[in-house]
Design a protein around this motif. Structure first.
Motif, PDB file in Angstrom:
ATOM      1  N   ASP A 126      42.055  39.221  36.866  1.00  0.00           N
ATOM      2  CA  ASP A 126      42.965  40.294  37.294  1.00  0.00           C
ATOM      3  C   ASP A 126      42.211  41.601  37.495  1.00  0.00           C
ATOM      4  OD1 ASP A 126      45.173  38.647  37.348  1.00  0.00           O
ATOM      5  OD2 ASP A 126      45.874  39.213  35.332  1.00  0.00           O
ATOM      6  N   LYS A 127      41.285  41.910  36.570  1.00  0.00           N
ATOM      7  CA  LYS A 127      40.469  43.130  36.716  1.00  0.00           C
ATOM      8  C   LYS A 127      39.620  43.056  37.976  1.00  0.00           C
ATOM      9  CE  LYS A 127      39.935  44.272  31.827  1.00  0.00           C
ATOM     10  NZ  LYS A 127      38.988  44.322  30.703  1.00  0.00           N
ATOM     11  N   ALA A 128      39.055  41.878  38.221  1.00  0.00           N
ATOM     12  CA  ALA A 128      38.226  41.706  39.423  1.00  0.00           C
ATOM     13  C   ALA A 128      39.058  41.894  40.682  1.00  0.00           C
ATOM     14  CB  ALA A 128      37.564  40.327  39.413  1.00  0.00           C
ATOM     15  N   ILE A 129      40.273  41.360  40.681  1.00  0.00           N
ATOM     16  CA  ILE A 129      41.168  41.514  41.845  1.00  0.00           C
ATOM     17  C   ILE A 129      41.535  42.980  42.028  1.00  0.00           C
ATOM     18  CG2 ILE A 129      43.476  40.993  42.749  1.00  0.00           C
ATOM     19  CD1 ILE A 129      43.152  38.182  41.427  1.00  0.00           C
ATOM     20  N   GLU A 130      41.830  43.667  40.922  1.00  0.00           N
ATOM     21  CA  GLU A 130      42.194  45.079  40.994  1.00  0.00           C
ATOM     22  C   GLU A 130      41.063  45.946  41.535  1.00  0.00           C
ATOM     23  OE1 GLU A 130      45.138  46.698  40.652  1.00  0.00           O
ATOM     24  OE2 GLU A 130      45.909  44.657  40.559  1.00  0.00           O
ATOM     25  N   SER A 131      39.826  45.526  41.297  1.00  0.00           N
ATOM     26  CA  SER A 131      38.678  46.333  41.730  1.00  0.00           C
ATOM     27  C   SER A 131      38.264  46.065  43.177  1.00  0.00           C
ATOM     28  CB  SER A 131      37.483  46.096  40.798  1.00  0.00           C
ATOM     29  OG  SER A 131      36.970  44.799  40.999  1.00  0.00           O
ATOM     30  N   LEU A 132      38.948  45.130  43.829  1.00  0.00           N
ATOM     31  CA  LEU A 132      38.615  44.834  45.229  1.00  0.00           C
ATOM     32  C   LEU A 132      38.915  46.041  46.120  1.00  0.00           C
ATOM     33  CD1 LEU A 132      40.170  41.248  45.614  1.00  0.00           C
ATOM     34  CD2 LEU A 132      37.731  41.819  45.559  1.00  0.00           C
ATOM     35  N   PRO A 133      38.183  46.194  47.224  1.00  0.00           N
ATOM     36  CA  PRO A 133      38.533  47.233  48.199  1.00  0.00           C
ATOM     37  C   PRO A 133      39.979  47.043  48.668  1.00  0.00           C
ATOM     38  CG  PRO A 133      36.404  46.268  48.724  1.00  0.00           C
ATOM     39  CD  PRO A 133      36.988  45.442  47.621  1.00  0.00           C
ATOM     40  N   LYS A 135      41.942  46.998  51.442  1.00  0.00           N
ATOM     41  CA  LYS A 135      42.379  46.041  52.464  1.00  0.00           C
ATOM     42  C   LYS A 135      42.060  44.610  52.031  1.00  0.00           C
ATOM     43  CE  LYS A 135      44.170  46.313  56.585  1.00  0.00           C
ATOM     44  NZ  LYS A 135      45.508  46.832  56.777  1.00  0.00           N
ATOM     45  N   CYS A 136      40.909  44.443  51.436  1.00  0.00           N
ATOM     46  CA  CYS A 136      40.471  43.135  50.955  1.00  0.00           C
ATOM     47  C   CYS A 136      41.459  42.616  49.903  1.00  0.00           C
ATOM     48  CB  CYS A 136      39.072  43.284  50.365  1.00  0.00           C
ATOM     49  SG  CYS A 136      38.233  41.757  50.015  1.00  0.00           S
ATOM     50  N   LYS A 137      41.841  43.485  48.992  1.00  0.00           N
ATOM     51  CA  LYS A 137      42.800  43.136  47.934  1.00  0.00           C
ATOM     52  C   LYS A 137      44.153  42.777  48.542  1.00  0.00           C
ATOM     53  CE  LYS A 137      45.194  45.389  44.116  1.00  0.00           C
ATOM     54  NZ  LYS A 137      45.306  46.639  43.354  1.00  0.00           N
ATOM     55  N   GLU A 138      44.598  43.572  49.496  1.00  0.00           N
ATOM     56  CA  GLU A 138      45.888  43.330  50.130  1.00  0.00           C
ATOM     57  C   GLU A 138      45.928  41.949  50.789  1.00  0.00           C
ATOM     58  OE1 GLU A 138      48.926  45.626  53.224  1.00  0.00           O
ATOM     59  OE2 GLU A 138      46.786  46.120  53.256  1.00  0.00           O
ATOM     60  N   VAL A 139      44.878  41.621  51.546  1.00  0.00           N
ATOM     61  CA  VAL A 139      44.799  40.317  52.218  1.00  0.00           C
ATOM     62  C   VAL A 139      44.756  39.194  51.186  1.00  0.00           C
ATOM     63  CG1 VAL A 139      43.335  38.846  53.651  1.00  0.00           C
ATOM     64  CG2 VAL A 139      43.738  41.221  54.327  1.00  0.00           C
ATOM     65  N   PHE A 140      43.932  39.362  50.150  1.00  0.00           N
ATOM     66  CA  PHE A 140      43.784  38.336  49.114  1.00  0.00           C
ATOM     67  C   PHE A 140      45.117  38.069  48.404  1.00  0.00           C
ATOM     68  CE2 PHE A 140      42.699  36.852  44.829  1.00  0.00           C
ATOM     69  CZ  PHE A 140      41.909  35.757  45.145  1.00  0.00           C
ATOM     70  N   LEU A 141      45.841  39.128  48.065  1.00  0.00           N
ATOM     71  CA  LEU A 141      47.111  38.959  47.368  1.00  0.00           C
ATOM     72  C   LEU A 141      48.175  38.327  48.274  1.00  0.00           C
ATOM     73  CD1 LEU A 141      47.258  42.241  45.243  1.00  0.00           C
ATOM     74  CD2 LEU A 141      46.727  39.919  44.471  1.00  0.00           C
ATOM     75  N   LEU A 174      33.386  38.591  45.617  1.00  0.00           N
ATOM     76  CA  LEU A 174      33.391  39.686  44.645  1.00  0.00           C
ATOM     77  C   LEU A 174      34.013  39.259  43.316  1.00  0.00           C
ATOM     78  CD1 LEU A 174      34.369  42.637  47.026  1.00  0.00           C
ATOM     79  CD2 LEU A 174      32.130  42.223  45.984  1.00  0.00           C
ATOM     80  N   ILE A 175      35.084  38.486  43.387  1.00  0.00           N
ATOM     81  CA  ILE A 175      35.727  37.993  42.162  1.00  0.00           C
ATOM     82  C   ILE A 175      34.770  37.068  41.420  1.00  0.00           C
ATOM     83  CG2 ILE A 175      37.590  36.540  41.250  1.00  0.00           C
ATOM     84  CD1 ILE A 175      39.319  37.642  43.619  1.00  0.00           C
ATOM     85  N   ARG A 176      34.169  36.151  42.168  1.00  0.00           N
ATOM     86  CA  ARG A 176      33.225  35.213  41.553  1.00  0.00           C
ATOM     87  C   ARG A 176      32.093  35.977  40.859  1.00  0.00           C
ATOM     88  NH1 ARG A 176      30.384  32.054  45.870  1.00  0.00           N
ATOM     89  NH2 ARG A 176      29.108  33.888  45.911  1.00  0.00           N
ATOM     90  N   LYS A 177      31.573  36.991  41.528  1.00  0.00           N
ATOM     91  CA  LYS A 177      30.458  37.771  40.963  1.00  0.00           C
ATOM     92  C   LYS A 177      30.874  38.440  39.659  1.00  0.00           C
ATOM     93  CE  LYS A 177      27.329  41.542  42.199  1.00  0.00           C
ATOM     94  NZ  LYS A 177      27.024  42.552  43.215  1.00  0.00           N
ATOM     95  N   GLN A 178      32.051  39.071  39.652  1.00  0.00           N
ATOM     96  CA  GLN A 178      32.499  39.765  38.441  1.00  0.00           C
ATOM     97  C   GLN A 178      32.791  38.783  37.309  1.00  0.00           C
ATOM     98  OE1 GLN A 178      35.321  42.894  38.644  1.00  0.00           O
ATOM     99  NE2 GLN A 178      34.393  43.818  40.453  1.00  0.00           N
TER     100      GLN A 178
END
Length: 192
Positions: A126-133, A135-141, A174-178
């Motif tokens: 969840d923290k990794a998702i929250e830290s996404l840029p 637009k990237c976060k919006e598309v991912f969600l 990015l999520i995988r990395k975090q």
């Protein structure tokens, strides 16, 4: 002076259809370099460009008997090569996306799943998702929480499907990395 010429395209095709290997050699010698340079602009990988060009010439030889005498050989070869690049690119994009998804799922399943050890991992994701840029976060969600298809996301946000795919791939990376960094820290604490 060569008996073959692209100025007489129809004659070249007729010679090819008859199985004239010297004609094929002429076509190869004339087009191998420009075709390789053309494909290299897409691949930025010399070996891959050469493989695609080799495949294109093999296809030309395989299909020589069914060639339309009015077809332009140069156009035909460049089209085969371009289509081959597109096929490889799509396959690689799907493979990268699949690999990222499998990796993320594997990270989640590395330990026995019980409430005690699942909660911190889910919090980290969840923290990794929250830290996404943004637009990237919006598309991912939209993809993960709302189960929208890439085409639906593209239409909803007014962006291209390719941009959607790029955002999803980037988000997974990015999520995988975090999560990986978090796991390394956990494991280093465990072994110390």
């Amino acid at each position: 002076m060569s008996q073959y010429s692209f100025k007489n395209n129809e004659k070249l095709i007729q010679r090819l259809q008859a199985g004239d290997s010297e004609c094929f050699q002429y076509i190869f010698n004339e087009l191998v370099e420009p075709l390789t340079a053309f494909i290299y602009t897409y691949t930025q990988d010399e070996a891959l460009a050469e493989d695609i060009v080799q495949h294109s010439f093999m296809k030309l030889w395989e299909k020589r008997t069914s060639l339309n005498p009015q077809a332009f050989l140069k156009t035909f070869l460049f089209t085969i090569a371009h289509n081959r690049f597109i096929d490889i690119y799509r396959k690689e994009k799907k493979q990268v996306y699949l690999t990222d998804t499998i990796y993320l799922e594997t990270v989640l399943e590395t330990e026995e799943l019980n409430e005690e050890n699942l909660k911190p991992r889910l919090e980290q994701i969840d923290k990794a998702i929250e830290s996404l840029p943004k637009k990237c976060k919006e598309v991912f969600l939209l993809k993960r929480q709302h189960n929208l298809k890439n085409k639906e996301i593209a239409e909803y946000l007014g962006i291209s499907i390719k941009t959607v795919e790029d955002h999803i791939s980037r988000a997974l990376r990015l999520i995988r990395k975090q999560v990986l960094i978090w796991l390394i820290l956990i494991l280093s604490d465990f072994f110390n």
